[in-house]
Enzyme design. Structure first.
Site: not given
Ligand code: PLP
Length: 277
Positions: A30, A49, A98, A100, A200
């Site tokens: 997502y 991303r 179903r 994996h 992330l």
């Molecule tokens: N880290 C996590 C785990 C997140 O879920 C998010 C955003 O939802 C971020 C960091 C921040 O990411 P962004 O600045 O791209 O929204």
């Protein structure tokens, strides 16, 4: 109005199969992108991303950048002009049974708009609270996966503790927030976890670093621990829907006597300028 697999339809008209791997396994990716008064913010960065996440889990990107932009613009055309977040979800698709493992399927593509209610500088300046918890997530936090069970538990915990965010630590290292990146500032040096598989790579994280540079802060992308967090001059979290938020209380303890630092002011203001560029 939402977008599902080529159609713009009312949300309550959407139907997907129970054999969709997003439903059965959380097998999907997502993105969340902010829209300010009709202007989509940092779409290219989010799409890059998205591509990385899709590549990591071997789902072919169903659309070109141009097509994604067209879908977003059409979706926005159904809503009154305002601030929104666009949620994009791409699951691997509907399998015959179903199991994996998977073969190449037609991805299920879903987009929806949500109203984005920004807190504004006055409210943000009051500061927000957080708690720390052990990071129990898997080791590919760099992938923006729809498998968010740990994150939902953190969000529930935040709600029950009446705090804004849960700040995560793994092996005594602060990784990030459950839905945000985390920054600490000490002696004019801004520190945040480096981009690797433990966090992330936030789009707002990047823009925060850019804004910090403009505010003459030294930037140090390296790991830090809970003691560093608790003794920081300033702590911030960042995300697309929260922007840059000061945290002045963690685990019921005031950070820097609860004061909101002057650097947050500067970085926040610069970030607002980036939105208008
Ligand atoms: N880290 C996590 C785990 C997140 O879920 C998010 C955003 O939802 C971020 C960091 C921040 O990411 P962004 O600045 O791209 O929204």
């Amino acid at each position: 109005m939402v977008y599902l697999n080529g159609n713009f339809i009312a949300k309550n008209q959407c139907r997907i199969s129970v054999m969709d791997r997003g439903f059965l396994f959380g097998d999907g990716i997502y993105e969340v992108v902010s829209v300010y008064q009709g202007k989509i913010f940092s779409l290219n960065e989010h799409l890059q991303r998205l591509q990385k996440s899709l590549d990591s889990v071997k789902i072919a990107n169903p659309h070109t950048q141009k097509q994604w932009l067209e879908i977003c613009n059409k979706l926005l055309s159904y809503a009154p002009k305002g601030d929104y977040s666009i949620y994009f979800q791409i699951t691997r698709g509907v399998g015959a049974e179903r199991k994996h493992d998977f073969e190449t399927l037609t991805p299920t593509v879903y987009l929806q708009l949500s109203k984005l209610v920004l807190k504004g500088k006055k409210l943000l300046s009051q500061g927000f609270s957080a708690i720390t918890q052990e990071d129990i997530r898997w080791h590919r936090c760099d992938i923006k996966s729809t498998s968010l069970l740990a994150n939902t538990l953190y969000a529930q915990n935040a709600k029950e503790n009446q705090v804004e965010e849960v700040i995560l630590q793994r092996n005594n290292i602060i990784t990030e927030g459950a839905t945000s990146n985390v920054f600490i500032l000490k002696n004019n040096i801004l520190q945040t976890h480096p981009t690797d598989n433990n966090i992330l790579a936030g789009i707002t994280r990047d823009l925060t670093l850019k804004s910090a540079d403009a505010c003459s802060l030294e930037i140090n992308e390296s790991t830090f621990n809970r003691d560093d967090l608790m003794s920081a001059d300033e702590v911030w979290i960042s995300s697309s829907t929260r922007e840059i938020m000061p945290i002045n209380k963690i685990d019921s303890q005031a950070i820097n006597n609860g004061k909101i630092g002057k650097y947050w002011n500067c970085v926040y203001d610069h970030y607002q300028q980036l939105k208008n560029d």
